[in-house]
Design a protein around this motif. Sequence first.
Motif, PDB file in Angstrom:
ATOM      1  N   ALA A   1      46.281  67.574  25.565  1.00 11.23           N
ATOM      2  CA  ALA A   1      47.421  67.562  24.641  1.00 11.23           C
ATOM      3  C   ALA A   1      48.738  67.402  25.403  1.00 11.23           C
ATOM      4  N   MET A   2      48.857  68.078  26.537  1.00 13.89           N
ATOM      5  CA  MET A   2      50.066  67.926  27.356  1.00 13.89           C
ATOM      6  C   MET A   2      50.183  66.501  27.884  1.00 13.89           C
ATOM      7  N   ASP A   3      49.061  65.906  28.284  1.00 15.24           N
ATOM      8  CA  ASP A   3      49.076  64.531  28.762  1.00 15.24           C
ATOM      9  C   ASP A   3      49.531  63.570  27.661  1.00 15.24           C
ATOM     10  N   ASP A   4      49.022  63.769  26.444  1.00 13.60           N
ATOM     11  CA  ASP A   4      49.431  62.926  25.318  1.00 13.60           C
ATOM     12  C   ASP A   4      50.933  63.068  25.053  1.00 13.60           C
ATOM     13  N   PHE A   5      51.419  64.306  25.126  1.00 10.29           N
ATOM     14  CA  PHE A   5      52.847  64.554  24.870  1.00 10.29           C
ATOM     15  C   PHE A   5      53.709  63.861  25.915  1.00 10.29           C
ATOM     16  N   LEU A   6      53.335  63.978  27.182  1.00 10.67           N
ATOM     17  CA  LEU A   6      54.133  63.372  28.247  1.00 10.67           C
ATOM     18  C   LEU A   6      54.088  61.848  28.177  1.00 10.67           C
ATOM     19  N   ARG A   7      52.908  61.293  27.838  1.00  9.60           N
ATOM     20  CA  ARG A   7      52.816  59.837  27.693  1.00  9.60           C
ATOM     21  C   ARG A   7      53.732  59.347  26.559  1.00  9.60           C
ATOM     22  N   PHE A   8      53.686  60.059  25.433  1.00  6.32           N
ATOM     23  CA  PHE A   8      54.526  59.670  24.303  1.00  6.32           C
ATOM     24  C   PHE A   8      56.004  59.830  24.652  1.00  6.32           C
ATOM     25  N   LEU A   9      56.331  60.901  25.389  1.00  4.49           N
ATOM     26  CA  LEU A   9      57.716  61.114  25.818  1.00  4.49           C
ATOM     27  C   LEU A   9      58.173  59.982  26.727  1.00  4.49           C
ATOM     28  N   GLY A  10      57.271  59.507  27.601  1.00  3.95           N
ATOM     29  CA  GLY A  10      57.617  58.380  28.456  1.00  3.95           C
ATOM     30  C   GLY A  10      57.883  57.115  27.659  1.00  3.95           C
ATOM     31  N   GLU A  11      57.079  56.871  26.633  1.00  2.00           N
ATOM     32  CA  GLU A  11      57.310  55.692  25.785  1.00  2.00           C
ATOM     33  C   GLU A  11      58.637  55.798  25.046  1.00  2.00           C
ATOM     34  N   VAL A  12      58.979  57.013  24.609  1.00  4.94           N
ATOM     35  CA  VAL A  12      60.275  57.205  23.947  1.00  4.94           C
ATOM     36  C   VAL A  12      61.410  56.962  24.939  1.00  4.94           C
ATOM     37  N   ALA A  13      61.233  57.411  26.180  1.00  2.00           N
ATOM     38  CA  ALA A  13      62.265  57.193  27.202  1.00  2.00           C
ATOM     39  C   ALA A  13      62.470  55.701  27.457  1.00  2.00           C
ATOM     40  N   ILE A  14      61.375  54.941  27.465  1.00  3.39           N
ATOM     41  CA  ILE A  14      61.495  53.488  27.643  1.00  3.39           C
ATOM     42  C   ILE A  14      62.258  52.868  26.473  1.00  3.39           C
ATOM     43  N   ALA A  15      61.976  53.345  25.262  1.00  8.36           N
ATOM     44  CA  ALA A  15      62.704  52.844  24.089  1.00  8.36           C
ATOM     45  C   ALA A  15      64.186  53.198  24.182  1.00  8.36           C
ATOM     46  N   PHE A  16      64.501  54.392  24.679  1.00 17.23           N
ATOM     47  CA  PHE A  16      65.897  54.786  24.873  1.00 17.23           C
ATOM     48  C   PHE A  16      66.575  53.875  25.892  1.00 17.23           C
ATOM     49  N   ALA A  17      65.835  53.500  26.929  1.00 16.50           N
ATOM     50  CA  ALA A  17      66.413  52.622  27.951  1.00 16.50           C
ATOM     51  C   ALA A  17      66.765  51.252  27.382  1.00 16.50           C
ATOM     52  N   ARG A  18      66.044  50.807  26.357  1.00 21.39           N
ATOM     53  CA  ARG A  18      66.323  49.519  25.714  1.00 21.39           C
ATOM     54  C   ARG A  18      67.506  49.606  24.745  1.00 21.39           C
ATOM     55  N   LEU A  19      67.852  50.843  24.354  1.00 17.18           N
ATOM     56  CA  LEU A  19      68.897  51.015  23.344  1.00 17.18           C
ATOM     57  C   LEU A  19      70.265  50.495  23.785  1.00 17.18           C
ATOM     58  N   PRO A  20      70.765  50.785  25.009  1.00 16.75           N
ATOM     59  CA  PRO A  20      72.106  50.291  25.384  1.00 16.75           C
ATOM     60  C   PRO A  20      72.212  48.773  25.440  1.00 16.75           C
ATOM     61  N   PHE A  21      71.097  48.099  25.618  1.00 10.18           N
ATOM     62  CA  PHE A  21      71.112  46.638  25.699  1.00 10.18           C
ATOM     63  C   PHE A  21      70.886  45.967  24.341  1.00 10.18           C
ATOM     64  N   GLY A  22      70.799  46.777  23.291  1.00 10.71           N
ATOM     65  CA  GLY A  22      70.630  46.239  21.950  1.00 10.71           C
ATOM     66  C   GLY A  22      69.253  45.656  21.682  1.00 10.71           C
ATOM     67  N   LYS A  23      68.259  46.043  22.483  1.00 10.42           N
ATOM     68  CA  LYS A  23      66.913  45.502  22.313  1.00 10.42           C
ATOM     69  C   LYS A  23      66.020  46.393  21.465  1.00 10.42           C
ATOM     70  N   ALA A  24      66.462  47.611  21.190  1.00 12.36           N
ATOM     71  CA  ALA A  24      65.675  48.523  20.354  1.00 12.36           C
ATOM     72  C   ALA A  24      65.925  48.187  18.885  1.00 12.36           C
ATOM     73  N   ARG A  25      64.860  47.912  18.158  1.00  7.25           N
ATOM     74  CA  ARG A  25      64.978  47.458  16.774  1.00  7.25           C
ATOM     75  C   ARG A  25      64.766  48.627  15.810  1.00  7.25           C
ATOM     76  N   PHE A  26      65.829  49.036  15.135  1.00  3.59           N
ATOM     77  CA  PHE A  26      65.729  50.022  14.058  1.00  3.59           C
ATOM     78  C   PHE A  26      66.951  49.855  13.164  1.00  3.59           C
ATOM     79  N   ARG A  27      66.862  50.385  11.967  1.00  8.85           N
ATOM     80  CA  ARG A  27      67.946  50.242  11.003  1.00  8.85           C
ATOM     81  C   ARG A  27      68.959  51.367  11.197  1.00  8.85           C
ATOM     82  N   ARG A  28      70.226  51.003  11.198  1.00 13.59           N
ATOM     83  CA  ARG A  28      71.277  52.015  11.357  1.00 13.59           C
ATOM     84  C   ARG A  28      71.281  53.005  10.199  1.00 13.59           C
ATOM     85  N   VAL A  29      70.913  52.528   9.006  1.00 12.50           N
ATOM     86  CA  VAL A  29      70.897  53.436   7.866  1.00 12.50           C
ATOM     87  C   VAL A  29      69.854  54.528   8.049  1.00 12.50           C
ATOM     88  N   ASP A  30      68.722  54.211   8.712  1.00 11.26           N
ATOM     89  CA  ASP A  30      67.718  55.242   8.994  1.00 11.26           C
ATOM     90  C   ASP A  30      68.282  56.297   9.937  1.00 11.26           C
TER      91      ASP A  30
END
Length: 383
Positions: A136-165
């Motif tokens: 369970a800890m391994d799954d959590f850390l893996r998912f946290l790493g994927e979220v961190a990668i998505a955060f890294a894409r955010l300043p470059f405008g590459k993360a796709r999500f709706r501002r209203v959300d």
Amino acid sequence: MQAQKQTPPNNELSFARADNSTLVIRLAGDWHLRHGLPSPDVVEKQLDTAPKPTKVTFDAADLRDWDSGLLTFLIGVSEICHKRKLPADWAPLPEGVRSLIRLAEAVPEKTGARAEVSHTGFLEEIGHEAISYAQAMDDFLRFLGEVAIAFARLPFGKARFRRVDLMMAIQDCGASAFGIVTLVTFLVGVILAFEGAVQLQQFGASIYVADLVGIAMSRDMGAMMAAIIMAGRTGAAFAAQLGSMKVTQEIDALTTMGISPLEFLVLPRVLALFLMMPLLCVYSDCLGVAGGAFVSATMLHIPLGTYLRETQAAVTLTDIFGGVFKGAVYGIIIAVAGCLRGFQCGNSSSAVGDAATEAVVTGIVYIIIACGIFAFVFNVLGI
């Protein structure tokens, strides 16, 4: 001909020998599951009695009402006979019983249909639990790493999500949570002040209640209580929302359209809690201090101005910013735990509730672990 007899309530099972080679099983009375029925093991014990019989037959002349309990007993006897390669004469039984037994014997049992009872030792169970927690800890850390990668894409405008959300998540994690945060943190401040006052009054140091409440709330309790509230309120909501979307295959639809569910669904929620938790932490600190001031004014008769000046002298900016930093980290933990459990949800309605429960438990456990780590690190750094 000598018989050995066992008589449970409402049914009768006895054994006799027609000759040295035939075991007669006598069935009498009402055979119903609700009355409790004997086990087929008693038949096996009779087959082991010398002289060992080579044939089994039945006497059902006194048998009255019966249900599936009788069938279960007779099928068990049939399995024992097959295992020992003994012929069984089913002719004396009622026609309905014989038909059901023939049907049961005609369809072979699937391999693995019966649950095997595992006899694991205490240490083995501890090992299995430790492995599951590590997974369970391994799954959590893996998912946290994927979220961190998505955060890294955010300043470059590459993360796709709706501002209203994102705006809706901020409203849900911020303004909508003020009511419950206000109530709980104010009462926590009241409790801390009351418990401290009872002890400090004995030494004539009642004024230090302000120090106790102010430092405790700003360093740890404000951030922790706000985090626990949000884990039970928002973390569970995230898991239920994403779990429902998985059940209805909306997440699969996003993947089919080439949209990353992690960016589209998870990133706005994590970002909203990351931004709102520091504000809720500061708000919790203020409400906790207000609760302490209430107790000091009503129980210790300390003027409000004196209480606030003592709090200002005791609490430093390091304490406040340390608590705010903890709150931001707790927000990420809550959001990641809730979204992870939502993504791991099964494909049934009950699985959604299970995912919400697991999200709350996971979030609170990891918050406490993080709090312990922060306490150790801050102590080493002298903060």
